[in-house]
Design a protein around this motif. Structure first.
Motif, PDB file in Angstrom:
ATOM      1  N   GLY A 229      75.850  26.493  33.427  1.00 14.18           N
ATOM      2  CA  GLY A 229      76.231  27.775  33.982  1.00 14.18           C
ATOM      3  C   GLY A 229      76.610  27.656  35.440  1.00 14.18           C
ATOM      4  N   SER A 230      76.484  28.768  36.139  1.00 21.12           N
ATOM      5  CA  SER A 230      76.915  28.829  37.541  1.00 21.12           C
ATOM      6  C   SER A 230      75.810  28.318  38.468  1.00 21.12           C
ATOM      7  CB  SER A 230      77.274  30.268  37.904  1.00 21.12           C
ATOM      8  OG  SER A 230      78.299  30.750  37.061  1.00 21.12           O
ATOM      9  N   ILE A 231      75.586  27.025  38.393  1.00 21.48           N
ATOM     10  CA  ILE A 231      74.489  26.410  39.144  1.00 21.48           C
ATOM     11  C   ILE A 231      74.968  25.961  40.515  1.00 21.48           C
ATOM     12  CG2 ILE A 231      72.811  24.533  39.204  1.00 21.48           C
ATOM     13  CD1 ILE A 231      72.940  24.570  36.113  1.00 21.48           C
ATOM     14  N   GLY A 232      74.322  26.498  41.534  1.00 25.07           N
ATOM     15  CA  GLY A 232      74.651  26.099  42.897  1.00 25.07           C
ATOM     16  C   GLY A 232      73.819  24.915  43.334  1.00 25.07           C
ATOM     17  N   ARG A 233      72.511  25.069  43.178  1.00 23.44           N
ATOM     18  CA  ARG A 233      71.601  24.002  43.583  1.00 23.44           C
ATOM     19  C   ARG A 233      70.329  24.110  42.774  1.00 23.44           C
ATOM     20  NH1 ARG A 233      69.675  20.609  47.757  1.00 23.44           N
ATOM     21  NH2 ARG A 233      67.413  20.678  47.937  1.00 23.44           N
ATOM     22  N   ILE A 234      69.877  22.988  42.253  1.00 26.20           N
ATOM     23  CA  ILE A 234      68.594  22.931  41.554  1.00 26.20           C
ATOM     24  C   ILE A 234      67.552  22.397  42.522  1.00 26.20           C
ATOM     25  CG2 ILE A 234      67.301  21.895  39.671  1.00 26.20           C
ATOM     26  CD1 ILE A 234      69.873  21.780  38.059  1.00 26.20           C
ATOM     27  N   ASN A 235      66.512  23.151  42.739  1.00 26.82           N
ATOM     28  CA  ASN A 235      65.438  22.718  43.635  1.00 26.82           C
ATOM     29  C   ASN A 235      64.385  21.891  42.900  1.00 26.82           C
ATOM     30  OD1 ASN A 235      66.487  24.176  45.908  1.00 26.82           O
ATOM     31  ND2 ASN A 235      65.742  26.040  44.915  1.00 26.82           N
ATOM     32  N   ALA A 236      64.108  22.305  41.681  1.00 27.34           N
ATOM     33  CA  ALA A 236      63.106  21.595  40.887  1.00 27.34           C
ATOM     34  C   ALA A 236      63.269  21.986  39.428  1.00 27.34           C
ATOM     35  CB  ALA A 236      61.688  21.941  41.349  1.00 27.34           C
ATOM     36  N   MET A 237      62.867  21.074  38.568  1.00 23.93           N
ATOM     37  CA  MET A 237      62.787  21.370  37.141  1.00 23.93           C
ATOM     38  C   MET A 237      61.431  20.899  36.658  1.00 23.93           C
ATOM     39  SD  MET A 237      66.639  20.598  35.737  1.00 23.93           S
ATOM     40  CE  MET A 237      66.428  21.531  34.210  1.00 23.93           C
ATOM     41  N   ALA A 238      60.958  21.566  35.628  1.00 24.43           N
ATOM     42  CA  ALA A 238      59.599  21.266  35.169  1.00 24.43           C
ATOM     43  C   ALA A 238      59.472  21.556  33.685  1.00 24.43           C
ATOM     44  CB  ALA A 238      58.591  22.096  35.954  1.00 24.43           C
ATOM     45  N   TRP A 239      58.393  21.062  33.140  1.00 26.03           N
ATOM     46  CA  TRP A 239      57.998  21.364  31.764  1.00 26.03           C
ATOM     47  C   TRP A 239      56.639  22.036  31.796  1.00 26.03           C
ATOM     48  CZ3 TRP A 239      61.105  20.884  27.631  1.00 26.03           C
ATOM     49  CH2 TRP A 239      62.230  20.060  27.748  1.00 26.03           C
TER      50      TRP A 239
ATOM     51  N   LEU B 264      59.457  17.986  38.649  1.00 22.74           N
ATOM     52  CA  LEU B 264      60.264  17.024  39.391  1.00 22.74           C
ATOM     53  C   LEU B 264      61.167  17.783  40.348  1.00 22.74           C
ATOM     54  CD1 LEU B 264      61.445  14.162  39.883  1.00 22.74           C
ATOM     55  CD2 LEU B 264      62.934  14.553  37.919  1.00 22.74           C
ATOM     56  N   THR B 265      61.039  17.485  41.629  1.00 22.78           N
ATOM     57  CA  THR B 265      61.882  18.151  42.611  1.00 22.78           C
ATOM     58  C   THR B 265      63.175  17.375  42.815  1.00 22.78           C
ATOM     59  OG1 THR B 265      61.051  16.967  44.551  1.00 22.78           O
ATOM     60  CG2 THR B 265      59.786  18.882  43.814  1.00 22.78           C
ATOM     61  N   THR B 266      64.129  18.029  43.448  1.00 25.91           N
ATOM     62  CA  THR B 266      65.390  17.372  43.746  1.00 25.91           C
ATOM     63  C   THR B 266      65.175  16.149  44.617  1.00 25.91           C
ATOM     64  OG1 THR B 266      66.610  19.440  43.556  1.00 25.91           O
ATOM     65  CG2 THR B 266      67.654  17.683  44.814  1.00 25.91           C
ATOM     66  N   GLY B 267      64.155  16.201  45.474  1.00 26.73           N
ATOM     67  CA  GLY B 267      63.847  15.070  46.336  1.00 26.73           C
ATOM     68  C   GLY B 267      63.154  13.927  45.634  1.00 26.73           C
ATOM     69  N   GLY B 268      62.805  14.138  44.376  1.00 23.10           N
ATOM     70  CA  GLY B 268      62.195  13.063  43.609  1.00 23.10           C
ATOM     71  C   GLY B 268      60.682  13.129  43.501  1.00 23.10           C
ATOM     72  N   THR B 269      60.073  14.144  44.070  1.00 25.01           N
ATOM     73  CA  THR B 269      58.615  14.288  43.979  1.00 25.01           C
ATOM     74  C   THR B 269      58.218  14.736  42.581  1.00 25.01           C
ATOM     75  OG1 THR B 269      58.457  14.881  46.314  1.00 25.01           O
ATOM     76  CG2 THR B 269      56.595  15.457  44.907  1.00 25.01           C
ATOM     77  N   THR B 270      57.207  14.088  42.041  1.00 25.67           N
ATOM     78  CA  THR B 270      56.725  14.447  40.708  1.00 25.67           C
ATOM     79  C   THR B 270      55.271  14.915  40.780  1.00 25.67           C
ATOM     80  OG1 THR B 270      56.072  12.166  40.287  1.00 25.67           O
ATOM     81  CG2 THR B 270      58.248  12.841  39.517  1.00 25.67           C
ATOM     82  N   ASN B 271      54.938  15.816  39.881  1.00 26.47           N
ATOM     83  CA  ASN B 271      53.566  16.279  39.699  1.00 26.47           C
ATOM     84  C   ASN B 271      53.281  16.311  38.215  1.00 26.47           C
ATOM     85  OD1 ASN B 271      54.774  18.161  42.136  1.00 26.47           O
ATOM     86  ND2 ASN B 271      52.731  17.379  42.577  1.00 26.47           N
ATOM     87  N   TYR B 272      52.084  15.896  37.848  1.00 26.75           N
ATOM     88  CA  TYR B 272      51.690  15.885  36.443  1.00 26.75           C
ATOM     89  C   TYR B 272      50.330  16.553  36.281  1.00 26.75           C
ATOM     90  CZ  TYR B 272      55.281  12.318  35.690  1.00 26.75           C
ATOM     91  OH  TYR B 272      56.467  11.635  35.616  1.00 26.75           O
ATOM     92  N   ALA B 273      50.152  17.181  35.140  1.00 30.03           N
ATOM     93  CA  ALA B 273      48.825  17.655  34.776  1.00 30.03           C
ATOM     94  C   ALA B 273      47.934  16.440  34.576  1.00 30.03           C
ATOM     95  CB  ALA B 273      48.886  18.478  33.495  1.00 30.03           C
ATOM     96  N   ASP B 274      46.676  16.558  34.931  1.00 28.69           N
ATOM     97  CA  ASP B 274      45.743  15.435  34.787  1.00 28.69           C
ATOM     98  C   ASP B 274      45.686  14.933  33.352  1.00 28.69           C
ATOM     99  OD1 ASP B 274      43.286  16.622  37.232  1.00 28.69           O
ATOM    100  OD2 ASP B 274      45.130  15.463  37.473  1.00 28.69           O
ATOM    101  N   SER B 275      45.832  15.849  32.420  1.00 26.77           N
ATOM    102  CA  SER B 275      45.686  15.494  31.012  1.00 26.77           C
ATOM    103  C   SER B 275      46.827  14.638  30.484  1.00 26.77           C
ATOM    104  CB  SER B 275      45.567  16.759  30.162  1.00 26.77           C
ATOM    105  OG  SER B 275      46.714  17.563  30.316  1.00 26.77           O
ATOM    106  N   VAL B 276      47.937  14.572  31.219  1.00 30.66           N
ATOM    107  CA  VAL B 276      49.087  13.806  30.724  1.00 30.66           C
ATOM    108  C   VAL B 276      49.431  12.611  31.615  1.00 30.66           C
ATOM    109  CG1 VAL B 276      50.003  15.923  29.706  1.00 30.66           C
ATOM    110  CG2 VAL B 276      50.926  15.112  31.900  1.00 30.66           C
ATOM    111  N   LYS B 277      48.751  12.471  32.728  1.00 27.55           N
ATOM    112  CA  LYS B 277      49.036  11.363  33.642  1.00 27.55           C
ATOM    113  C   LYS B 277      48.881  10.024  32.917  1.00 27.55           C
ATOM    114  CE  LYS B 277      47.895  13.553  38.050  1.00 27.55           C
ATOM    115  NZ  LYS B 277      46.929  13.621  39.169  1.00 27.55           N
ATOM    116  N   GLY B 278      49.862   9.174  33.115  1.00 27.98           N
ATOM    117  CA  GLY B 278      49.836   7.867  32.470  1.00 27.98           C
ATOM    118  C   GLY B 278      50.418   7.860  31.070  1.00 27.98           C
TER     119      GLY B 278
END
Length: 121
Positions: free
Chosen positions: A26-36, A51-65
């Motif tokens: 669609g009419s996407i200007g800028r994506i700052n972050a995407m997540a599940w 996952l941010t545009t800058g490459g930073t990731t965060n995970y729930a503890d239950s799924v890490k690894g």
């Protein structure tokens, strides 16, 4: 104006793997972050991975690894590789994007329709 379309859900045996995809269009200007996110029956929705545009990731503890979030910026697509799945991963998984529409000054949240992941024991 913007659509998030998920794919890749389904039924998998415990210990197996699945890969979810979410394509933004669609009419996407800028994506700052995407997540599940995911929501299991009777439970609150929870962040799985971000996952941010800058490459930073965060995970729930239950799924890490076990889970890995990645992206293809050229395709505005984010992926969730899920390994070593167990019954507690059974849920509806929804894609989320924090993005700015072309012509807008502000970013806002968009959600996909969700895809079911069922892990059998």
């Amino acid at each position: 104006q913007v659509q998030l379309v998920e794919s890749g859900g389904g039924l998998v045996q415990s210990g197996g793997s699945l890969r979810l995809s979410c394509a933004a269009s669609g009419s996407i200007g800028r994506i700052n972050a995407m997540a599940w996110y995911r929501q299991a029956p009777g439970k609150a929705r929870e962040l799985v991975a971000r996952l941010t545009t800058g490459g930073t990731t965060n995970y729930a503890d239950s799924v890490k690894g076990r889970f890995t979030i990645s992206r293809d910026s050229a395709k505005n697509t984010v992926y969730l590789q899920m390994n070593s799945l167990n019954s507690e991963d059974t849920a509806v998984y929804s894609c989320y994007a924090d993005l700015r529409i072309i012509g807008s000054l502000y970013s806002r949240a968009f959600w996909g329709q969700g895809t079911q992941v069922t892990v059998s024991t």
